[in-house]
Design a protein around this motif. Structure first.
Motif, PDB file in Angstrom:
ATOM      1  N   SER A 158     -38.307 -22.985  17.131  1.00 31.19           N
ATOM      2  CA  SER A 158     -38.968 -22.355  15.988  1.00 31.19           C
ATOM      3  C   SER A 158     -39.104 -23.368  14.867  1.00 31.19           C
ATOM      4  O   SER A 158     -38.235 -24.236  14.676  1.00 31.19           O
ATOM      5  CB  SER A 158     -38.155 -21.145  15.497  1.00 31.19           C
ATOM      6  OG  SER A 158     -38.015 -20.168  16.509  1.00 31.19           O
ATOM      7  N   GLN A 159     -40.215 -23.252  14.099  1.00 35.18           N
ATOM      8  CA  GLN A 159     -40.451 -24.110  12.945  1.00 35.18           C
ATOM      9  C   GLN A 159     -40.104 -23.329  11.672  1.00 35.18           C
ATOM     10  O   GLN A 159     -40.627 -22.242  11.441  1.00 35.18           O
ATOM     11  CB  GLN A 159     -41.914 -24.567  12.899  1.00 35.18           C
ATOM     12  CG  GLN A 159     -42.339 -25.431  14.069  1.00 35.18           C
ATOM     13  CD  GLN A 159     -41.691 -26.796  14.026  1.00 35.18           C
ATOM     14  OE1 GLN A 159     -41.409 -27.334  12.949  1.00 35.18           O
ATOM     15  NE2 GLN A 159     -41.451 -27.374  15.204  1.00 35.18           N
ATOM     16  N   ILE A 160     -39.217 -23.911  10.865  1.00 37.38           N
ATOM     17  CA  ILE A 160     -38.797 -23.265   9.618  1.00 37.38           C
ATOM     18  C   ILE A 160     -38.879 -24.296   8.501  1.00 37.38           C
ATOM     19  O   ILE A 160     -38.487 -25.461   8.689  1.00 37.38           O
ATOM     20  CB  ILE A 160     -37.364 -22.710   9.731  1.00 37.38           C
ATOM     21  CG1 ILE A 160     -37.264 -21.686  10.856  1.00 37.38           C
ATOM     22  CG2 ILE A 160     -36.925 -22.064   8.418  1.00 37.38           C
ATOM     23  CD1 ILE A 160     -35.869 -21.132  11.072  1.00 37.38           C
ATOM     24  N   ARG A 161     -39.382 -23.869   7.356  1.00 40.89           N
ATOM     25  CA  ARG A 161     -39.504 -24.791   6.213  1.00 40.89           C
ATOM     26  C   ARG A 161     -38.215 -24.800   5.392  1.00 40.89           C
ATOM     27  O   ARG A 161     -37.710 -23.746   4.992  1.00 40.89           O
ATOM     28  CB  ARG A 161     -40.679 -24.408   5.337  1.00 40.89           C
ATOM     29  CG  ARG A 161     -40.810 -25.250   4.061  1.00 40.89           C
ATOM     30  CD  ARG A 161     -42.203 -25.195   3.485  1.00 40.89           C
ATOM     31  NE  ARG A 161     -43.159 -25.832   4.398  1.00 40.89           N
ATOM     32  CZ  ARG A 161     -44.466 -25.995   4.116  1.00 40.89           C
ATOM     33  NH1 ARG A 161     -44.959 -25.557   2.966  1.00 40.89           N
ATOM     34  NH2 ARG A 161     -45.272 -26.568   4.982  1.00 40.89           N
ATOM     35  N   HIS A 162     -37.721 -26.006   5.162  1.00 39.98           N
ATOM     36  CA  HIS A 162     -36.559 -26.219   4.304  1.00 39.98           C
ATOM     37  C   HIS A 162     -37.067 -26.630   2.926  1.00 39.98           C
ATOM     38  O   HIS A 162     -37.709 -27.671   2.776  1.00 39.98           O
ATOM     39  CB  HIS A 162     -35.659 -27.310   4.903  1.00 39.98           C
ATOM     40  CG  HIS A 162     -34.599 -27.799   3.958  1.00 39.98           C
ATOM     41  ND1 HIS A 162     -34.180 -29.121   3.939  1.00 39.98           N
ATOM     42  CD2 HIS A 162     -33.893 -27.161   2.987  1.00 39.98           C
ATOM     43  CE1 HIS A 162     -33.259 -29.261   3.006  1.00 39.98           C
ATOM     44  NE2 HIS A 162     -33.071 -28.088   2.418  1.00 39.98           N
ATOM     45  N   PHE A 163     -36.770 -25.825   1.931  1.00 45.96           N
ATOM     46  CA  PHE A 163     -37.256 -26.049   0.570  1.00 45.96           C
ATOM     47  C   PHE A 163     -36.058 -26.341  -0.335  1.00 45.96           C
ATOM     48  O   PHE A 163     -35.070 -25.600  -0.342  1.00 45.96           O
ATOM     49  CB  PHE A 163     -38.012 -24.793   0.095  1.00 45.96           C
ATOM     50  CG  PHE A 163     -38.663 -24.933  -1.238  1.00 45.96           C
ATOM     51  CD1 PHE A 163     -39.888 -25.558  -1.376  1.00 45.96           C
ATOM     52  CD2 PHE A 163     -38.051 -24.421  -2.378  1.00 45.96           C
ATOM     53  CE1 PHE A 163     -40.501 -25.677  -2.614  1.00 45.96           C
ATOM     54  CE2 PHE A 163     -38.642 -24.544  -3.618  1.00 45.96           C
ATOM     55  CZ  PHE A 163     -39.877 -25.175  -3.739  1.00 45.96           C
ATOM     56  N   HIS A 164     -36.177 -27.431  -1.108  1.00 50.69           N
ATOM     57  CA  HIS A 164     -35.091 -27.817  -2.009  1.00 50.69           C
ATOM     58  C   HIS A 164     -35.639 -27.964  -3.418  1.00 50.69           C
ATOM     59  O   HIS A 164     -36.596 -28.708  -3.653  1.00 50.69           O
ATOM     60  CB  HIS A 164     -34.472 -29.145  -1.550  1.00 50.69           C
ATOM     61  CG  HIS A 164     -33.390 -29.637  -2.462  1.00 50.69           C
ATOM     62  ND1 HIS A 164     -33.192 -30.976  -2.723  1.00 50.69           N
ATOM     63  CD2 HIS A 164     -32.461 -28.966  -3.199  1.00 50.69           C
ATOM     64  CE1 HIS A 164     -32.173 -31.113  -3.555  1.00 50.69           C
ATOM     65  NE2 HIS A 164     -31.726 -29.905  -3.858  1.00 50.69           N
ATOM     66  N   ARG A 165     -35.042 -27.259  -4.355  1.00 47.30           N
ATOM     67  CA  ARG A 165     -35.453 -27.405  -5.750  1.00 47.30           C
ATOM     68  C   ARG A 165     -34.228 -27.665  -6.613  1.00 47.30           C
ATOM     69  O   ARG A 165     -33.109 -27.245  -6.289  1.00 47.30           O
ATOM     70  CB  ARG A 165     -36.199 -26.171  -6.233  1.00 47.30           C
ATOM     71  CG  ARG A 165     -35.413 -24.880  -6.206  1.00 47.30           C
ATOM     72  CD  ARG A 165     -36.300 -23.705  -6.565  1.00 47.30           C
ATOM     73  NE  ARG A 165     -35.624 -22.425  -6.464  1.00 47.30           N
ATOM     74  CZ  ARG A 165     -36.263 -21.261  -6.428  1.00 47.30           C
ATOM     75  NH1 ARG A 165     -37.583 -21.223  -6.489  1.00 47.30           N
ATOM     76  NH2 ARG A 165     -35.578 -20.128  -6.350  1.00 47.30           N
TER      77      ARG A 165
END
Length: 427
Positions: A158-165
């Motif tokens: 599965s493709q999952i987006r890792h978002f860092h802010r």
């Protein structure tokens, strides 16, 4: 679903997902099989199965670590062969590690994590250990993201987006996470386990909350068939689904034998540790006292009934197997006992005497006082006003020969008084 569709899982990944709820025995190793434990694993509320041995020594003839594609639950299938008297037990298999190091992180899901359109918050410790490094920030954007691939235990990617802010500081799974939750039918209380190997590949496993659907696929009839084969010393197959709070019913022989060398009795203080890798502490430790021992017909399986100091200990931990606890030494050696400091007594001239010296002096004074009392008793027997060390005989003062105190029988006892009275009468 046919067995061919159940895929094998890397042993190290399998163990990370299963946690320590089950220790995979080595091929050809000696183990003890506990029929009562097998029955409780499938039917927790069933009555004990009598008419069988409480424990059976076996060798592990085959080990398969598999995953159920319907639930993503990992399970183990073992082929056990009872050890018959006089049979030759194969040497244990000692397969060395392949050098692949697995790093894992587990997170128990909340309602916010599994709702429609949800995102998953990953604490910094988990992000740093599991997720690949993010590209550097530029002056136009203070947020960074990357798409990562995660593979489940059945090999589906599965493709999952890792978002860092940075403001606020957060690591999030965004695009793709909600679809993963829906596809795997995740619910609050389930735990997702991320495991990364030395090559950087990320796997994801699931621990379902409570009684797992896969366990219901086994029936009491199948368990009793395995028990009957074991009683006949025939090879038999067992299936184990790692569950939270479950107990191994196949345990290494040495572990059991060492635990049974202890003279278990009521009143012994024991401790039990529960590992929990999705908490900051990593484990929970409980201390308590053995309150009762179970019937000999089912020993040693869960033979120790324990009253824990903490009243909130889970119900399933109130009755444990001997190898699940450690004895707390509540009676330390005499050399380890800390005695209170010796008290000091002050003498008449201001000198300080220890308690031991005071006791010794008191004992000496007691002996002297006793001696004086006895001399006074002799004086009372003698009605003449003479020195205690002399007697009057025919009008003359006679000085007797001094004798050793401990050899003289004339100064001790009623006979001495009688003899003195006779002498007085002759006077």
């Amino acid at each position: 679903m046919s067995q061919q569709q159940h895929l094998r899982v890397d042993p190290k990944i399998w163990q990370k997902i299963a946690r320590d709820s089950f220790t995979v025995p080595k091929l050809h190793s000696k183990v003890y099989y506990f029929p009562q434990g097998h029955l409780q694993h499938v039917c927790p509320n069933t009555q004990p199965f009598y008419g069988c041995r409480p424990m059976i020594l076996c060798i592990v003839s085959a080990v398969d670590l598999l995953a159920d594609p319907e639930t993503d639950q990992v399970y183990a299938k073992l082929l056990l062969t009872p050890v018959i008297d006089g049979s030759v037990v194969p040497l244990e298999s000692h397969n060395g590690p392949d050098g692949d190091q697995i790093v894992s992180y587990a997170k128990t899901l909340t309602n916010t994590d599994v709702r429609s359109g949800a995102v998953l918050y990953i604490p910094k410790a988990g992000a740093d250990s599991i997720l690949p490094a993010l590209p550097p920030l530029d002056s136009r954007n203070q947020s960074r993201f990357q798409d990562i691939s995660v593979k489940d235990v059945c090999g589906v990617v599965s493709q999952i987006r890792h978002f860092h802010r940075l403001c606020p500081f957060q690591h999030l799974f965004t695009i793709g996470w909600s679809g993963f939750v829906s596809k795997k039918n995740l619910a609050a209380g389930d735990t997702v386990v991320f495991a990364k190997n030395s090559a950087g590949n990320i796997s994801i496993g699931i621990r379902r909350k409570g009684k797992l659907p896969a366990t219901a696929k086994m029936t009491e009839k199948e368990v009793k068939l395995a028990i009957e084969l074991a009683e006949k010393n025939a090879a038999f197959e067992v299936v184990y689904y790692p569950t939270v709070g479950g107990f191994d019913f196949v345990v290494g022989a040495k572990i059991v034998e060492d635990a049974m060398k202890v003279n278990w009795r009521c009143g012994m203080r024991v401790t039990h540790m529960v590992k929990n890798d999705d908490t900051s502490k990593g484990c929970s430790i409980f201390n308590g006292r053995i309150s009762n021992l179970s019937s000999r017909s089912t020993r040693p399986w869960r033979m120790l009934q324990v009253k824990w100091d903490d009243p909130h200990v889970p119900e399933n931990l109130k009755q444990l197997c001997p190898w699940q606890v450690e004895v707390i030494n509540s009676n330390p050696p005499i050399s380890d006992i800390q005695f209170p400091p010796t008290k000091k007594l002050r003498g008449a001239q201001g000198s300080v005497l220890s308690t031991e010296q005071n006791i010794s002096n008191s004992h000496t004074s007691s002996i002297l006082n006793s001696f004086k009392t006895k001399n006074a008793h002799i004086d009372n027997c003698n009605n003449k006003k003479t020195s205690p060390a002399s007697i009057m005989l025919f009008g003359k003062m006679i000085q007797p020969i001094e004798r050793d105190l401990y050899e003289s029988s004339d100064i001790i006892g009623d006979n001495s008084c009688k003899r003195s009275n006779e002498i007085d009468k002759t006077c």
